[in-house]
Design a protein around this motif. Structure first.
Motif, PDB file in Angstrom:
ATOM      1  N   ARG A   1      49.900  -3.506  18.599  1.00 25.01           N
ATOM      2  CA  ARG A   1      50.908  -3.639  17.549  1.00 25.01           C
ATOM      3  C   ARG A   1      51.651  -4.969  17.640  1.00 25.01           C
ATOM      4  N   PHE A   2      51.084  -5.893  18.378  1.00 24.22           N
ATOM      5  CA  PHE A   2      51.748  -7.183  18.538  1.00 24.22           C
ATOM      6  C   PHE A   2      51.830  -7.919  17.208  1.00 24.22           C
ATOM      7  N   ASP A   3      50.794  -7.762  16.374  1.00 20.27           N
ATOM      8  CA  ASP A   3      50.822  -8.424  15.074  1.00 20.27           C
ATOM      9  C   ASP A   3      51.969  -7.902  14.223  1.00 20.27           C
ATOM     10  N   THR A   4      52.245  -6.597  14.320  1.00 22.47           N
ATOM     11  CA  THR A   4      53.360  -6.008  13.568  1.00 22.47           C
ATOM     12  C   THR A   4      54.690  -6.590  14.035  1.00 22.47           C
ATOM     13  N   LYS A   5      54.841  -6.776  15.345  1.00 19.62           N
ATOM     14  CA  LYS A   5      56.062  -7.370  15.884  1.00 19.62           C
ATOM     15  C   LYS A   5      56.254  -8.788  15.361  1.00 19.62           C
ATOM     16  N   LEU A   6      55.172  -9.547  15.315  1.00 17.67           N
ATOM     17  CA  LEU A   6      55.262 -10.926  14.838  1.00 17.67           C
ATOM     18  C   LEU A   6      55.649 -10.981  13.364  1.00 17.67           C
ATOM     19  N   VAL A   7      54.979 -10.163  12.551  1.00 16.79           N
ATOM     20  CA  VAL A   7      55.265 -10.151  11.118  1.00 16.79           C
ATOM     21  C   VAL A   7      56.696  -9.694  10.857  1.00 16.79           C
ATOM     22  N   THR A   8      57.120  -8.645  11.538  1.00 14.71           N
ATOM     23  CA  THR A   8      58.487  -8.144  11.368  1.00 14.71           C
ATOM     24  C   THR A   8      59.506  -9.203  11.756  1.00 14.71           C
ATOM     25  N   ALA A   9      59.252  -9.912  12.839  1.00 13.65           N
ATOM     26  CA  ALA A   9      60.169 -10.965  13.282  1.00 13.65           C
ATOM     27  C   ALA A   9      60.241 -12.096  12.256  1.00 13.65           C
ATOM     28  N   ALA A  10      59.101 -12.463  11.685  1.00 14.00           N
ATOM     29  CA  ALA A  10      59.080 -13.540  10.691  1.00 14.00           C
ATOM     30  C   ALA A  10      59.819 -13.134   9.416  1.00 14.00           C
ATOM     31  N   ILE A  11      59.592 -11.908   8.950  1.00 16.16           N
ATOM     32  CA  ILE A  11      60.277 -11.425   7.748  1.00 16.16           C
ATOM     33  C   ILE A  11      61.780 -11.335   7.994  1.00 16.16           C
TER      34      ILE A  11
ATOM     35  N   ASP B   1      47.515 -11.894   6.394  1.00 17.52           N
ATOM     36  CA  ASP B   1      47.467 -10.960   5.267  1.00 17.52           C
ATOM     37  C   ASP B   1      48.627  -9.968   5.329  1.00 17.52           C
ATOM     38  N   ASP B   2      48.936  -9.502   6.532  1.00 15.33           N
ATOM     39  CA  ASP B   2      50.061  -8.569   6.687  1.00 15.33           C
ATOM     40  C   ASP B   2      51.380  -9.256   6.351  1.00 15.33           C
ATOM     41  N   PHE B   3      51.505 -10.509   6.779  1.00 16.27           N
ATOM     42  CA  PHE B   3      52.719 -11.269   6.503  1.00 16.27           C
ATOM     43  C   PHE B   3      52.877 -11.513   5.002  1.00 16.27           C
ATOM     44  N   GLU B   4      51.794 -11.901   4.339  1.00 20.39           N
ATOM     45  CA  GLU B   4      51.863 -12.154   2.900  1.00 20.39           C
ATOM     46  C   GLU B   4      52.281 -10.894   2.142  1.00 20.39           C
ATOM     47  N   LYS B   5      51.680  -9.768   2.486  1.00 14.19           N
ATOM     48  CA  LYS B   5      52.020  -8.514   1.816  1.00 14.19           C
ATOM     49  C   LYS B   5      53.490  -8.153   2.040  1.00 14.19           C
ATOM     50  N   ALA B   6      53.937  -8.261   3.295  1.00 17.85           N
ATOM     51  CA  ALA B   6      55.327  -7.921   3.610  1.00 17.85           C
ATOM     52  C   ALA B   6      56.298  -8.877   2.940  1.00 17.85           C
ATOM     53  N   LEU B   7      55.960 -10.149   2.907  1.00 18.64           N
ATOM     54  CA  LEU B   7      56.839 -11.143   2.282  1.00 18.64           C
ATOM     55  C   LEU B   7      57.022 -10.865   0.798  1.00 18.64           C
ATOM     56  N   LEU B   8      55.928 -10.609   0.102  1.00 16.12           N
ATOM     57  CA  LEU B   8      56.019 -10.390  -1.340  1.00 16.12           C
ATOM     58  C   LEU B   8      56.735  -9.069  -1.651  1.00 16.12           C
ATOM     59  N   GLU B   9      56.474  -8.046  -0.862  1.00 18.42           N
ATOM     60  CA  GLU B   9      57.124  -6.747  -1.107  1.00 18.42           C
ATOM     61  C   GLU B   9      58.627  -6.811  -0.830  1.00 18.42           C
ATOM     62  N   THR B  10      59.009  -7.373   0.295  1.00 17.35           N
ATOM     63  CA  THR B  10      60.440  -7.448   0.616  1.00 17.35           C
ATOM     64  C   THR B  10      61.175  -8.397  -0.316  1.00 17.35           C
ATOM     65  N   SER B  11      60.500  -9.440  -0.766  1.00 12.79           N
ATOM     66  CA  SER B  11      61.122 -10.376  -1.710  1.00 12.79           C
ATOM     67  C   SER B  11      61.343  -9.708  -3.056  1.00 12.79           C
ATOM     68  N   ALA B  12      60.371  -8.926  -3.487  1.00  8.43           N
ATOM     69  CA  ALA B  12      60.520  -8.200  -4.752  1.00  8.43           C
ATOM     70  C   ALA B  12      61.697  -7.237  -4.678  1.00  8.43           C
ATOM     71  N   ALA B  13      61.813  -6.520  -3.563  1.00  5.28           N
ATOM     72  CA  ALA B  13      62.927  -5.586  -3.413  1.00  5.28           C
ATOM     73  C   ALA B  13      64.266  -6.319  -3.389  1.00  5.28           C
TER      74      ALA B  13
ATOM     75  N   LEU C   1      50.680 -19.515  -1.106  1.00  7.56           N
ATOM     76  CA  LEU C   1      51.621 -18.412  -0.909  1.00  7.56           C
ATOM     77  C   LEU C   1      52.973 -18.736  -1.526  1.00  7.56           C
ATOM     78  N   ARG C   2      53.363 -19.982  -1.494  1.00  2.35           N
ATOM     79  CA  ARG C   2      54.624 -20.382  -2.130  1.00  2.35           C
ATOM     80  C   ARG C   2      54.592 -20.057  -3.620  1.00  2.35           C
ATOM     81  N   GLU C   3      53.476 -20.333  -4.277  1.00  2.00           N
ATOM     82  CA  GLU C   3      53.371 -20.043  -5.710  1.00  2.00           C
ATOM     83  C   GLU C   3      53.434 -18.542  -5.972  1.00  2.00           C
ATOM     84  N   LYS C   4      52.751 -17.757  -5.132  1.00  2.00           N
ATOM     85  CA  LYS C   4      52.808 -16.297  -5.293  1.00  2.00           C
ATOM     86  C   LYS C   4      54.245 -15.791  -5.134  1.00  2.00           C
ATOM     87  N   LEU C   5      54.947 -16.334  -4.140  1.00  2.00           N
ATOM     88  CA  LEU C   5      56.319 -15.907  -3.891  1.00  2.00           C
ATOM     89  C   LEU C   5      57.216 -16.226  -5.076  1.00  2.00           C
ATOM     90  N   LEU C   6      57.107 -17.433  -5.619  1.00  2.00           N
ATOM     91  CA  LEU C   6      57.962 -17.821  -6.737  1.00  2.00           C
ATOM     92  C   LEU C   6      57.639 -17.028  -7.996  1.00  2.00           C
TER      93      LEU C   6
END
Length: 303
Positions: free
Chosen positions: A145-155, A191-203, A244-249
Motif C-alpha cells: 500500500r506504499f503507492d496509496t501512501k504516496l498518492v494520499t500525501a501528494a493530494i 494513474d492513481d494520482f491522476e484519478k485522485a487529483l481530478l476527483e478531489t478537485s471536482a469535489a 494532466l494540467r489541461e485535464k485538471l483545468l
C-alpha cells in the motif's frame, strides 16, 4: 589496461566501484570519478565480457549489477522511508530517488558494455531500466500500500496549497515526475494520482461553486472564478505535465462555469437585459482554460 583478468579478480575491482558509488546514497555529495578510475572499471567489465567465457561472465556481471542496486535499496532506502508519512515521506522519497539515480547512472557507465551485446541478445532489461524496476519493485514488495501512501500525501499537499499553506512545490513536482517514470515499469502511482487529483478537485470546486452561486453577486462570482482558474493554472504549471494540467483545468472550469446558472443569476439580479442571455452563453463558452490568466474574456462576460 588489463591483459588478462579472472572473474574473481574482476569482481574485487568492481566491489570497489560499488563501494564508491554507495557513498552517493549515503549522502556524500563530493563523490566523483576521475577519467582513470572510470576507465579502470569500464575496462574490467569489458575484458570479462570478451573472454572465452564471456557469456557466462556477462550473466554474472548483470546479476552483480542488480544485486548491488538491491543491496543499497534494502539497506539505505527502505529504512529511510519506514514510518514516514505526508510531506516528510515525499521529501525523503525525492532525496533517495535522486541519489539512487545518480548512483545508477555511474554504475551503468561502468557496466555499459553489457547493454551493447548482452542485454539485447538475451532480451533482458537495459541497465537503467533494471535500476528503475529494482527501486520500484523492492519498495512495493515491502509495503503493497506504499503507492496509496504516496498518492494520499501528494493530494494532501495540493489541498494545503489551495488553502494557502506554504508547501514545497518543487518536491511535489519531483514526486509527480517519479510517478510518471515508474509508470514505464508497471507502476500504478501516476494513474492513481491522476484519478485522485481530478476527483478531489471536482469535489473542491463544486463546493466553491455551490456556495458562490448562492451567496455571491454575479460580478463577485465571476471574479472568484477568474481568481480560482488563475491560481489553479499557476499551481498546476509548476508540478504537472501539460496533459494532466489541461485535464485538471477542464475539471475546474466545468465545475465553476455553469452557464445556465450564471445566466439565471444574471437575470435574477437584473444585471443585464434578458435579451443578453444568448450572448452571455456565447462569451462564457469562449473562456480559454488554457490561458485563464487572460482578463479579456472575463471583462466581456461582465460587460
Amino acid at each position: 589496461m588489463f591483459n588478462e583478468l579472472s572473474l574473481e579478480s574482476g569482481m574485487m575491482i568492481l566491489d570497489e566501484a560499488f563501494s564508491r558509488t554507495r557513498k552517493i546514497m549515503e549522502g556524500y555529495s563530493n563523490v566523483k570519478f576521475s577519467t582513470e578510475e572510470y576507465q579502470r572499471f569500464y575496462e574490467c567489465v569489458y575484458l570479462l565480457c570478451v573472454q572465452r567465457t564471456s557469456f557466462d561472465n556477462s550473466r554474472v556481471l548483470y546479476e552483480r549489477y542488480k544485486n548491488g542496486l538491491e543491496e543499497c535499496i534494502n539497506s539505505l532506502v527502505l529504512p529511510a522511508l519506514e514510518n514516514k508519512n505526508d510531506e516528510t515521506l515525499l521529501t525523503e522519497l525525492v532525496m533517495k530517488w535522486s541519489s539512487y539515480q545518480l548512483m545508477a547512472r555511474w554504475l551503468s557507465r561502468f557496466f555499459c558494455y553489457l547493454d551493447r551485446f548482452y542485454t539485447p541478445r538475451v532480451g533482458v532489461c537495459s541497465l537503467l531500466e533494471l535500476a528503475m524496476r529494482c527501486f520500484h519493485n523492492l519498495i512495493f514488495q515491502v509495503n503493497a500500500r506504499f503507492d496509496t501512501k504516496l498518492v494520499t500525501a501528494a493530494i494532501t499537499l495540493i489541498h494545503q496549497d489551495r488553502n494557502g499553506v506554504r508547501i514545497d512545490r518543487n518536491t511535489l513536482k519531483n514526486v509527480v515526475e517519479y510517478f510518471d517514470i515508474v509508470r514505464t515499469v508497471g507502476g500504478t502511482c501516476y494513474d492513481d494520482f491522476e484519478k485522485a487529483l481530478l476527483e478531489t478537485s471536482a469535489a473542491h470546486y463544486s463546493q466553491i461553486a455551490s456556495h458562490g452561486l448562492l451567496h455571491d453577486s454575479y460580478a463577485d462570482y465571476t471574479y472568484k472564478v477568474q481568481w480560482c482558474l488563475n491560481q489553479e493554472s499557476e499551481r498546476a504549471t509548476q508540478f504537472l505535465n501539460p496533459s494532466l494540467r489541461e485535464k485538471l483545468l477542464q475539471v475546474v472550469n466545468s465545475c465553476l462555469v455553469d452557464l445556465t446558472k450564471l445566466a439565471e443569476k444574471q437575470q435574477a439580479e437584473n444585471y443585464g437585459k434578458s435579451t443578453d442571455y444568448q450572448d452571455l452563453l456565447s462569451k462564457c463558452a469562449d473562456l480559454n482554460i488554457r490561458d485563464p490568466g487572460s482578463d479579456s474574456n472575463w471583462n466581456m462576460v461582465q460587460q
